[in-house]
Design a protein around this motif. Structure first.
Motif: not given
Length: 318
Positions: A13-38
């Motif tokens: 279960r820790i694999f699925m939770v870690s994968l979902a958490l890192l990918l979700t928050v990581g993509v959100i962080g990238i989109l926030i960076g994109k919003q900052y540039l725009v």
């Protein structure tokens, strides 16, 4: 052995939770960076248009007096951000990349900032740098704190110890599987950030990537060192979380407190009063005193005469 370890890890279960958490928050962080540039690009474009319109209007109303025209003109200073800055925004929201200044009293304008919601400034930016610094170590801790204790608590450690000659090597292989998973997520997020944020893979990009790799290796080694004591899960979790709090929160706060107390900055009100007092005292001084200091710094203006008995823009701006 590695194939079995990978299969058993992927079923947890820790694999699925870690994968979902890192990918979700990581993509959100990238989109926030994109919003900052725009946002910065829109602000810079709007400032350039406003600058041209402002100059035209002021020339229209003050075309006969150059000194008065300079008095009202505002000049926009722009430091265009590099795309790679979106990975770690830092304090760019506190120290804006765009600033409008006048020719008058530059010292009083150096530290002007934009109006921002203090609650948002306190929470900070959830950019990719934040995810790597704070979230990746927590995921590593969650996946590795019970490498040994889980086997012992489930009663399988004796069987594994009887079937393998290298106990430490077995624990290292389990750790390596989890480290490779974290590195795979890191590489995916960095490539995704490079694509979405249009970051060229130059020396700066590879420097950030190398620092991230070394940072994760440090936490991996720390986790393995803690597990090597063969303590129970509670001890490992408490010890690793305590180290995480010290290294990521307490130690930076202590360094920041030391810097603030060692290199103290005057209060804004004191600086403003001092600046205004010094500015207005010049009205009662002889013009020669002011101009001697000004010409010493800017000798190219020595050819302009400053009459002592009447107002002069050269003396005023000097």
């Amino acid at each position: 052995m590695y194939r079995l370890l990978f299969k058993s890890f992927f079923r947890t279960r820790i694999f699925m939770v870690s994968l979902a958490l890192l990918l979700t928050v990581g993509v959100i962080g990238i989109l926030i960076g994109k919003q900052y540039l725009v946002k910065q690009e829109k602000t810079i474009a709007a400032a350039q248009v406003f600058q041209e319109e402002s100059i035209k209007k002021n020339i229209q109303y003050h075309s006969e007096d150059l000194g008065l025209l300079l008095y009202y003109l505002r000049f926009t200073l722009i430091k265009k951000p590099e795309n790679i800055s979106a990975i770690s925004i830092g304090q760019s929201d506190v120290n804006p990349l765009l600033q409008a200044v006048t020719i008058r009293a530059l010292e009083g304008q150096k530290y002007d900032t934009d109006f921002e919601n203090p609650s948002l400034l306190m929470s900070g930016n959830l950019d990719l740098g934040f995810v790597i610094i704070y979230l990746f170590p927590l995921v590593l801790i969650a996946m590795t704190f019970n490498l040994y204790s889980e086997e012992k608590e489930l009663g399988t450690w004796r069987i594994l110890a009887a079937q393998t000659s290298g106990k430490a090597q077995f624990l290292f292989k389990k750790l390596l599987v989890r480290i490779l998973f974290v590195f795979a997520v890191l590489i995916f997020l960095m490539i995704l950030a490079s694509t979405i944020l249009q970051i060229p893979m130059n020396a700066n990009f590879w420097a950030i990537f190398l620092l991230s790799v070394l940072y994760i290796l440090f936490w991996s080694a720390l986790c393995f060192w803690m597990v090597s004591f063969l303590k129970n899960s509670s001890f490992n979790a408490l010890a690793l979380i305590s180290i995480w709090v010290v290294l990521t929160i307490l130690f930076p706060a202590l360094v920041n407190n030391y810097v603030i107390n060692t290199y103290q900055v005057p209060e804004a009100l004191d600086a403003m009063v001092e600046q205004r007092d010094g500015y207005h005292e010049k009205w009662d001084m002889k013009k020669d005193i002011t101009m001697n200091g000004f010409i010493g710094l800017y000798p190219q203006f020595i050819k302009y005469e400053v009459p002592e008995d009447e107002f002069s823009w050269i003396w005023y701006y000097g």
